[in-house]
Design a protein around this motif. Structure first.
Motif, short mmCIF file in Angstrom:
data_model
loop_
_atom_site.label_atom_id
_atom_site.label_comp_id
_atom_site.label_asym_id
_atom_site.label_seq_id
_atom_site.Cartn_x
_atom_site.Cartn_y
_atom_site.Cartn_z
N LYS A 293 45.51 2.66 5.95
CA LYS A 293 44.15 3.11 5.65
C LYS A 293 43.15 1.98 5.93
O LYS A 293 43.52 0.80 5.88
CB LYS A 293 44.02 3.53 4.18
CG LYS A 293 45.01 4.60 3.75
CD LYS A 293 44.62 5.95 4.28
CE LYS A 293 45.51 7.05 3.73
NZ LYS A 293 45.33 8.32 4.41
N ALA A 294 41.91 2.35 6.16
CA ALA A 294 40.86 1.35 6.39
C ALA A 294 39.73 1.56 5.38
O ALA A 294 39.27 2.69 5.19
CB ALA A 294 40.31 1.47 7.80
N ALA A 295 39.33 0.48 4.73
CA ALA A 295 38.32 0.55 3.66
C ALA A 295 37.12 -0.34 3.96
O ALA A 295 37.27 -1.44 4.51
CB ALA A 295 38.95 0.13 2.33
N ILE A 296 35.95 0.14 3.58
CA ILE A 296 34.73 -0.67 3.62
C ILE A 296 34.31 -0.94 2.18
O ILE A 296 34.24 0.00 1.37
CB ILE A 296 33.58 0.09 4.33
CG1 ILE A 296 33.91 0.34 5.80
CG2 ILE A 296 32.26 -0.66 4.18
CD1 ILE A 296 32.93 1.29 6.50
N VAL A 297 34.04 -2.20 1.84
CA VAL A 297 33.55 -2.53 0.50
C VAL A 297 32.22 -3.27 0.66
O VAL A 297 32.20 -4.41 1.13
CB VAL A 297 34.56 -3.39 -0.29
CG1 VAL A 297 34.04 -3.65 -1.71
CG2 VAL A 297 35.93 -2.74 -0.33
N THR A 298 31.12 -2.61 0.29
CA THR A 298 29.83 -3.31 0.37
C THR A 298 29.72 -4.27 -0.82
O THR A 298 30.21 -3.96 -1.91
CB THR A 298 28.63 -2.33 0.40
OG1 THR A 298 28.47 -1.75 -0.90
CG2 THR A 298 28.81 -1.24 1.45
N GLY A 299 29.14 -5.42 -0.57
CA GLY A 299 29.10 -6.43 -1.64
C GLY A 299 30.50 -6.87 -2.03
O GLY A 299 30.74 -7.28 -3.16
N GLY A 300 31.41 -6.82 -1.06
CA GLY A 300 32.81 -7.14 -1.35
C GLY A 300 33.14 -8.62 -1.27
O GLY A 300 34.30 -9.01 -1.38
N ASN A 301 32.12 -9.45 -1.09
CA ASN A 301 32.40 -10.89 -0.94
C ASN A 301 32.44 -11.64 -2.28
O ASN A 301 32.61 -12.86 -2.32
CB ASN A 301 31.41 -11.54 0.04
CG ASN A 301 29.97 -11.42 -0.41
OD1 ASN A 301 29.70 -11.19 -1.59
ND2 ASN A 301 29.04 -11.59 0.52
N GLY A 302 32.30 -10.92 -3.38
CA GLY A 302 32.37 -11.60 -4.69
C GLY A 302 32.40 -10.57 -5.80
O GLY A 302 32.30 -9.35 -5.55
N GLY A 303 32.56 -11.02 -7.02
CA GLY A 303 32.45 -10.18 -8.21
C GLY A 303 33.32 -8.93 -8.19
O GLY A 303 34.48 -8.95 -7.76
N ILE A 304 32.75 -7.84 -8.69
CA ILE A 304 33.49 -6.57 -8.81
C ILE A 304 33.97 -6.08 -7.44
O ILE A 304 35.09 -5.58 -7.31
CB ILE A 304 32.58 -5.53 -9.48
CG1 ILE A 304 32.33 -5.91 -10.95
CG2 ILE A 304 33.16 -4.13 -9.38
CD1 ILE A 304 31.27 -5.08 -11.66
#
Ligand code: NDP
Length: 256
Positions: free
Chosen positions: A11-22
């Motif tokens: 599967k392929a996922a996009i996580v916005t703001g995925g460079n830190g925190g939650i």
């Protein structure tokens, strides 16, 4: 042997703001479950560090430097992820900011900035990934709300409006895209120890102890607390779950 209901291999996922925190906590969970990850943020160095961290799980990871409030940049981001990974199965709309001011002290620019970053971005990113998910026969979208999706706060009029909006946006997309086998759910974090709340703790005297007293679990949440919910809401285990808003808050929202 049957594959695990929580397996995200391929599967392929996009996580916005995925460079830190939650966001990074969720991205790490998804990577551990086998998904390739695209991290979206403005701070390239921070995103590159997150990508190096995620590659330790043996998955493909890329950093896409983009402002999620910019329509053209979001469209280009989705095109790049689809090109590089060949598919988009999971979107986590996590990027967010707060500007801590009372309603009478907030400028229109500040209001717009918070609404665009926290709410409009979820619309732009969801719309941009929809064709890829529809073509693949399904997908999973996770929108990050807040306790201020439920409660009000004197210091967060735009933030609370954006996070309340996230829940209604989630419900609408869930209904609109159910026939495409796309499940859309929201996660409502309690007080979590991240850069965002570290700034709040500096600005608001006594906040640390107030959160401990108000949270039944008697601790601040950690970014690692979001790996499990991210995997669950991205996996076949949650295929009959859509349009919900799930608190991950140590009991904050049920404390009388
Ligand atoms: P952080 O400040 O650690 O992370 C916010 C992330 O959003 C960063 O990765 C930042 O990356 C990204 N971001 C912000 N603006 C933009 C933009 N315009 N374009 C692209 N990326 C952007 O905060 P948290 O991890 O705490 O917050 C994550 C989410 O969880 C937010 O939606 C927040 O509202 C929500 N939340 C947090 C709670 C908490 O207690 N921490 C409680 C409830 C909800 P970059 O700077 O590189 O752009």
């Amino acid at each position: 042997m049957q594959p695990s209901q929580f397996d995200l291999s391929g599967k392929a996922a996009i996580v916005t703001g995925g460079n830190g925190g939650i966001g990074l906590g969720m991205a790490r969970g998804l990577a551990e479950a086998g998904a390739d990850i695209a991290i979206v943020g403005r701070n390239e160095a921070k995103s590159n560090a997150a990508v190096a961290d995620l590659k330790q799980f043996g998955v493909r990871a890329i950093a896409v430097t983009a402002d999620v409030t910019d329509e053209a940049a979001v469209i280009a981001m989705a095109e790049r992820v689809r090109r590089e990974f060949g598919r988009i199965d999971i979107l986590v709309n996590n990027a967010g900011i707060n500007i801590r001011k009372a309603p009478h002290a907030l400028s229109l620019d500040e209001w717009d900035n918070v609404i665009k970053t926290n709410l409009t971005s979820a619309f732009l990113c969801s719309r941009a990934v929809y064709p890829a998910m529809k073509d693949a026969g399904g997908g999973k979208i996770i929108n990050i709300g807040s306790m201020l999706s439920i409660f009000g706060a004197s210091f967060a009029p735009a933030y609370a409006a954006s996070k309340g909006g996230i829940v209604q946006f989630t419900r609408s997309c869930a209904v609109a895209w159910a026939a495409d086998n796309i499940q859309v759910n929201a996660v409502l974090p309690g007080w979590i120890d991240t850069d965002l709340t570290r700034r709040a703790r500096e600005q608001i005297a006594g906040l640390h102890d107030k959160v401990l007293a108000r949270t039944p679990a008697a601790r601040w949440g950690a970014s690692t607390d979001f790996a499990g919910i991210a995997v669950f809401l991205s996996s076949p285990a949650s295929d009959f779950l859509t349009g919900t808003a799930i608190p991950v808050d140590g009991g904050f929202s049920v404390m009388g």
